[in-house]
Scaffold this motif. Structure first.
Motif, PDB file in Angstrom:
ATOM      1  N   THR A 118     -19.492  72.751  19.540  1.00 35.44           N
ATOM      2  CA  THR A 118     -18.601  73.157  20.626  1.00 35.44           C
ATOM      3  C   THR A 118     -17.138  72.886  20.300  1.00 35.44           C
ATOM      4  O   THR A 118     -16.253  73.612  20.758  1.00 35.44           O
ATOM      5  CB  THR A 118     -18.971  72.414  21.920  1.00 35.44           C
ATOM      6  N   THR A 119     -16.877  71.850  19.500  1.00 38.66           N
ATOM      7  CA  THR A 119     -15.488  71.550  19.153  1.00 38.66           C
ATOM      8  C   THR A 119     -14.913  72.629  18.235  1.00 38.66           C
ATOM      9  O   THR A 119     -13.765  73.052  18.392  1.00 38.66           O
ATOM     10  CB  THR A 119     -15.395  70.169  18.484  1.00 38.66           C
ATOM     11  N   SER A 120     -15.711  73.100  17.284  1.00 39.71           N
ATOM     12  CA  SER A 120     -15.263  74.199  16.426  1.00 39.71           C
ATOM     13  C   SER A 120     -15.061  75.465  17.251  1.00 39.71           C
ATOM     14  O   SER A 120     -14.095  76.212  17.048  1.00 39.71           O
ATOM     15  CB  SER A 120     -16.292  74.464  15.319  1.00 39.71           C
ATOM     16  N   LEU A 121     -15.967  75.705  18.189  1.00 43.28           N
ATOM     17  CA  LEU A 121     -15.840  76.883  19.053  1.00 43.28           C
ATOM     18  C   LEU A 121     -14.532  76.836  19.825  1.00 43.28           C
ATOM     19  O   LEU A 121     -13.814  77.843  19.917  1.00 43.28           O
ATOM     20  CB  LEU A 121     -17.028  76.964  20.003  1.00 43.28           C
ATOM     21  N   ARG A 122     -14.203  75.696  20.392  1.00 40.18           N
ATOM     22  CA  ARG A 122     -12.969  75.577  21.180  1.00 40.18           C
ATOM     23  C   ARG A 122     -11.739  75.866  20.319  1.00 40.18           C
ATOM     24  O   ARG A 122     -10.778  76.497  20.780  1.00 40.18           O
ATOM     25  CB  ARG A 122     -12.858  74.181  21.799  1.00 40.18           C
ATOM     26  N   LEU A 123     -11.763  75.410  19.070  1.00 46.89           N
ATOM     27  CA  LEU A 123     -10.619  75.647  18.191  1.00 46.89           C
ATOM     28  C   LEU A 123     -10.499  77.137  17.851  1.00 46.89           C
ATOM     29  O   LEU A 123      -9.399  77.704  17.883  1.00 46.89           O
ATOM     30  CB  LEU A 123     -10.759  74.821  16.917  1.00 46.89           C
ATOM     31  N   ILE A 124     -11.626  77.783  17.537  1.00 43.71           N
ATOM     32  CA  ILE A 124     -11.589  79.211  17.211  1.00 43.71           C
ATOM     33  C   ILE A 124     -11.104  80.016  18.411  1.00 43.71           C
ATOM     34  O   ILE A 124     -10.288  80.939  18.276  1.00 43.71           O
ATOM     35  CB  ILE A 124     -12.967  79.696  16.748  1.00 43.71           C
ATOM     36  N   GLU A 125     -11.599  79.679  19.595  1.00 42.96           N
ATOM     37  CA  GLU A 125     -11.182  80.397  20.795  1.00 42.96           C
ATOM     38  C   GLU A 125      -9.691  80.180  21.078  1.00 42.96           C
ATOM     39  O   GLU A 125      -9.010  81.082  21.581  1.00 42.96           O
ATOM     40  CB  GLU A 125     -12.018  79.958  21.996  1.00 42.96           C
ATOM     41  N   SER A 126      -9.182  79.008  20.751  1.00 44.95           N
ATOM     42  CA  SER A 126      -7.746  78.750  20.943  1.00 44.95           C
ATOM     43  C   SER A 126      -6.909  79.570  19.983  1.00 44.95           C
ATOM     44  O   SER A 126      -5.759  79.912  20.275  1.00 44.95           O
ATOM     45  CB  SER A 126      -7.448  77.258  20.733  1.00 44.95           C
ATOM     46  N   ALA A 127      -7.489  79.894  18.820  1.00 47.50           N
ATOM     47  CA  ALA A 127      -6.759  80.666  17.806  1.00 47.50           C
ATOM     48  C   ALA A 127      -6.891  82.169  18.003  1.00 47.50           C
ATOM     49  O   ALA A 127      -6.156  82.941  17.375  1.00 47.50           O
ATOM     50  CB  ALA A 127      -7.270  80.283  16.416  1.00 47.50           C
ATOM     51  N   ALA A 128      -7.814  82.590  18.854  1.00 44.73           N
ATOM     52  CA  ALA A 128      -8.063  84.025  19.051  1.00 44.73           C
ATOM     53  C   ALA A 128      -7.212  84.576  20.188  1.00 44.73           C
ATOM     54  O   ALA A 128      -7.057  83.942  21.229  1.00 44.73           O
ATOM     55  CB  ALA A 128      -9.540  84.253  19.351  1.00 44.73           C
ATOM     56  N   GLY A 129      -6.665  85.748  19.971  1.00 43.69           N
ATOM     57  CA  GLY A 129      -5.866  86.403  21.001  1.00 43.69           C
ATOM     58  C   GLY A 129      -6.733  87.246  21.918  1.00 43.69           C
ATOM     59  O   GLY A 129      -7.938  87.382  21.719  1.00 43.69           O
ATOM     60  N   GLU A 130      -6.095  87.824  22.920  1.00 43.45           N
ATOM     61  CA  GLU A 130      -6.809  88.704  23.856  1.00 43.45           C
ATOM     62  C   GLU A 130      -7.438  89.895  23.140  1.00 43.45           C
ATOM     63  O   GLU A 130      -8.416  90.476  23.618  1.00 43.45           O
ATOM     64  CB  GLU A 130      -5.843  89.202  24.939  1.00 43.45           C
ATOM     65  N   ASP A 131      -6.882  90.243  21.978  1.00 40.63           N
ATOM     66  CA  ASP A 131      -7.413  91.375  21.212  1.00 40.63           C
ATOM     67  C   ASP A 131      -8.600  90.990  20.340  1.00 40.63           C
ATOM     68  O   ASP A 131      -9.140  91.814  19.606  1.00 40.63           O
ATOM     69  CB  ASP A 131      -6.308  91.978  20.336  1.00 40.63           C
ATOM     70  N   GLY A 132      -9.004  89.719  20.403  1.00 44.73           N
ATOM     71  CA  GLY A 132     -10.133  89.262  19.605  1.00 44.73           C
ATOM     72  C   GLY A 132      -9.791  88.902  18.179  1.00 44.73           C
ATOM     73  O   GLY A 132     -10.674  88.513  17.409  1.00 44.73           O
ATOM     74  N   VAL A 133      -8.537  89.010  17.802  1.00 51.11           N
ATOM     75  CA  VAL A 133      -8.112  88.677  16.441  1.00 51.11           C
ATOM     76  C   VAL A 133      -7.834  87.181  16.349  1.00 51.11           C
ATOM     77  O   VAL A 133      -7.120  86.613  17.185  1.00 51.11           O
ATOM     78  CB  VAL A 133      -6.858  89.482  16.037  1.00 51.11           C
TER      79      VAL A 133
END
Length: 210
Positions: A118-133
């Motif tokens: 879940t910690t890795s997921l939170r970091l990836i989601e923080s790095a992703a924009g509304e466009d999914g990039v």
């Protein structure tokens, strides 16, 4: 000084039962550990071994690593009756440009990005924009994921079974739906799965939109 004067901050449900031993320096550590700074291990990755990675590589499943310093707040329960009143703990992480490019390339060719923990997921989601990039990211993330959240950077999650009333259970419920997760936990309890840091893992893959 920390190493000389302190002890490894094991989760309370381990440390209160048996204390901390020298062996914990190796046991409570993932094979990916590289930079000092985390207070706790990203425990979903404790399941990984060099042999498992070799099997994944042979099957054509790529892997990428990022830097995340898990904070002490990961042990805190939710005490607020309304999640709006809960203050999410912050953790420091980094996704470099090369890793972001690799993750984006996987999704562009129809593959899935599966976060380990879940910690890795939170970091990836923080790095992703509304466009999914997914874009390069470095800094604190305090993202609080609850049901209703629209995931942008990941397509699945490998994680342990977590405590009830925790932000982590809220996160997996946001990914898979509350009813499905309650059913999964009922099965885990009925069949004596192990929970928490050294417990059993689950691979959560939400249904893809048509």
């Amino acid at each position: 000084l920390l190493e000389r004067a302190g002890t490894m901050p094991l989760p309370p449900y381990i440390a209160q039962k048996r204390g901390v031993t020298e062996k914990d320096a190796d046991d409570y550590q993932t094979m990916f550990a590289n930079e000092p700074g985390a207070v706790a291990a990203p425990t979903a990755a404790l399941h990984f071994t060099p042999e498992l990675l070799a099997s994944l590589d042979a099957a054509g499943i790529e892997h990428a690593t990022l830097t995340l310093h898990v904070g002490a707040g990961t042990f805190l329960p939710v005490k607020a009756d309304d999640t709006v009143d809960h203050k999410m703990h912050a953790e420091w992480g980094r996704i470099d440009a090369a890793t972001a490019d690799r993750l984006n390339a996987v999704r562009q060719r129809g593959g899935r990005v599966i976060a380990v923990g879940t910690t890795s997921l939170r970091l990836i989601e923080s790095a992703a924009g509304e466009d999914g990039v997914i874009r390069p990211f470095e800094g604190d993330t305090a993202i609080f994921i609850t049901p209703g959240y629209r995931f942008r950077g990941i397509d699945g999650l490998m994680t342990n079974f977590h405590l009830p009333r925790s932000t982590l259970f809220m996160l997996v419920s946001a990914l898979m739906g509350l009813e499905r997760m309650q059913a999964a936990y009922a099965h885990a309890i009925a069949t004596d799965y192990r929970f928490y840091s050294y417990g059993d893992g689950s691979l959560l893959l939400p249904e893809r939109a048509a």
